[in-house]
Design a protein around this motif. Sequence first.
Motif, short mmCIF file in Angstrom:
data_model
loop_
_atom_site.label_atom_id
_atom_site.label_comp_id
_atom_site.label_asym_id
_atom_site.label_seq_id
_atom_site.Cartn_x
_atom_site.Cartn_y
_atom_site.Cartn_z
N MET A 189 0.84 -1.18 0.00
CA MET A 189 0.00 0.00 0.00
C MET A 189 0.88 1.24 0.00
SD MET A 189 -2.89 1.21 2.71
CE MET A 189 -4.20 0.38 1.86
N ASN A 190 0.46 2.22 -0.75
CA ASN A 190 1.23 3.45 -0.88
C ASN A 190 0.89 4.37 0.28
OD1 ASN A 190 2.40 5.83 -1.63
ND2 ASN A 190 1.72 5.74 -3.74
N THR A 191 1.89 4.79 1.03
CA THR A 191 1.65 5.64 2.21
C THR A 191 2.04 7.08 1.97
OG1 THR A 191 3.81 5.05 3.10
CG2 THR A 191 1.92 3.71 3.80
N HIS A 192 2.34 7.46 0.73
CA HIS A 192 2.73 8.82 0.43
C HIS A 192 1.55 9.66 -0.04
CE1 HIS A 192 7.19 7.61 -0.12
NE2 HIS A 192 6.94 7.99 1.10
N GLY A 193 0.47 9.64 0.70
CA GLY A 193 -0.68 10.46 0.37
C GLY A 193 -1.29 10.08 -0.96
N SER A 194 -1.45 11.07 -1.85
CA SER A 194 -2.12 10.82 -3.12
C SER A 194 -1.18 10.34 -4.22
CB SER A 194 -2.84 12.09 -3.58
OG SER A 194 -1.88 13.10 -3.82
N ASN A 195 0.09 10.18 -3.93
CA ASN A 195 1.04 9.72 -4.94
C ASN A 195 0.74 8.28 -5.33
OD1 ASN A 195 2.39 12.16 -4.84
ND2 ASN A 195 3.92 11.43 -3.41
N ASP A 196 0.70 8.04 -6.62
CA ASP A 196 0.51 6.69 -7.12
C ASP A 196 1.85 5.97 -7.12
OD1 ASP A 196 -2.19 7.07 -7.67
OD2 ASP A 196 -1.79 7.80 -9.69
N PRO A 197 1.82 4.63 -7.01
CA PRO A 197 3.07 3.89 -7.15
C PRO A 197 3.59 4.03 -8.58
CG PRO A 197 1.19 2.40 -7.11
CD PRO A 197 0.66 3.77 -6.81
N LEU A 198 4.86 3.81 -8.77
CA LEU A 198 5.44 3.88 -10.11
C LEU A 198 4.94 2.73 -10.98
CD1 LEU A 198 9.16 4.77 -9.27
CD2 LEU A 198 7.35 6.30 -10.09
N VAL A 199 4.70 1.58 -10.33
CA VAL A 199 4.28 0.39 -11.06
C VAL A 199 3.13 -0.27 -10.30
CG1 VAL A 199 5.04 -1.84 -11.98
CG2 VAL A 199 6.70 0.03 -11.78
N GLU A 200 2.08 -0.66 -11.03
CA GLU A 200 0.98 -1.43 -10.46
C GLU A 200 0.89 -2.75 -11.21
OE1 GLU A 200 -2.79 0.79 -9.51
OE2 GLU A 200 -1.76 2.26 -10.78
N VAL A 201 0.72 -3.84 -10.46
CA VAL A 201 0.61 -5.16 -11.07
C VAL A 201 -0.76 -5.71 -10.73
CG1 VAL A 201 1.62 -7.45 -11.26
CG2 VAL A 201 3.10 -5.49 -10.78
N ASP A 240 10.25 -2.45 -3.16
CA ASP A 240 9.64 -1.40 -2.33
C ASP A 240 8.15 -1.32 -2.63
OD1 ASP A 240 8.72 0.91 -1.10
OD2 ASP A 240 10.39 2.15 -1.78
N SER A 241 7.32 -1.64 -1.65
CA SER A 241 5.87 -1.67 -1.85
C SER A 241 5.28 -0.29 -2.09
CB SER A 241 5.18 -2.34 -0.66
OG SER A 241 5.39 -1.59 0.52
N GLU A 242 6.02 0.76 -1.83
CA GLU A 242 5.54 2.10 -2.14
C GLU A 242 5.80 2.46 -3.60
OE1 GLU A 242 6.91 5.00 0.66
OE2 GLU A 242 5.97 3.97 2.34
N GLN A 243 6.74 1.78 -4.22
CA GLN A 243 7.04 2.02 -5.63
C GLN A 243 6.33 1.03 -6.55
OE1 GLN A 243 11.25 2.78 -6.58
NE2 GLN A 243 11.62 3.04 -4.39
#
Length: 76
Positions: A1-13, A55-58
């Motif tokens: 899960m992305n914890t940087h607010g509204s930032n999307d991850p770089l890659v979604e699978v 990195d689960s945020e990326q």
Amino acid sequence: MNTHGSNDPLVEVAALGSDSRYRLVRFKGHGWEPVDRQEFRAEAARLFPGVDLEDSEQVEWQDHPWEWPNWHPGEA
């Protein structure tokens, strides 16, 4: 899960499908595309040099991180 607010991850699978050799992947700024394991690593490195694929945020996996459909050359 992305914890940087509204930032999307770089890659979604997307979720693992049982009828294909690919997983659908969305690289930030691009649409969803089917890629295999090797293409995934190569395309992520090309689009985002220095990306940490662990990195689960990326990189956000919907399910089964690092698993790919069972497929063998010659199969339809």
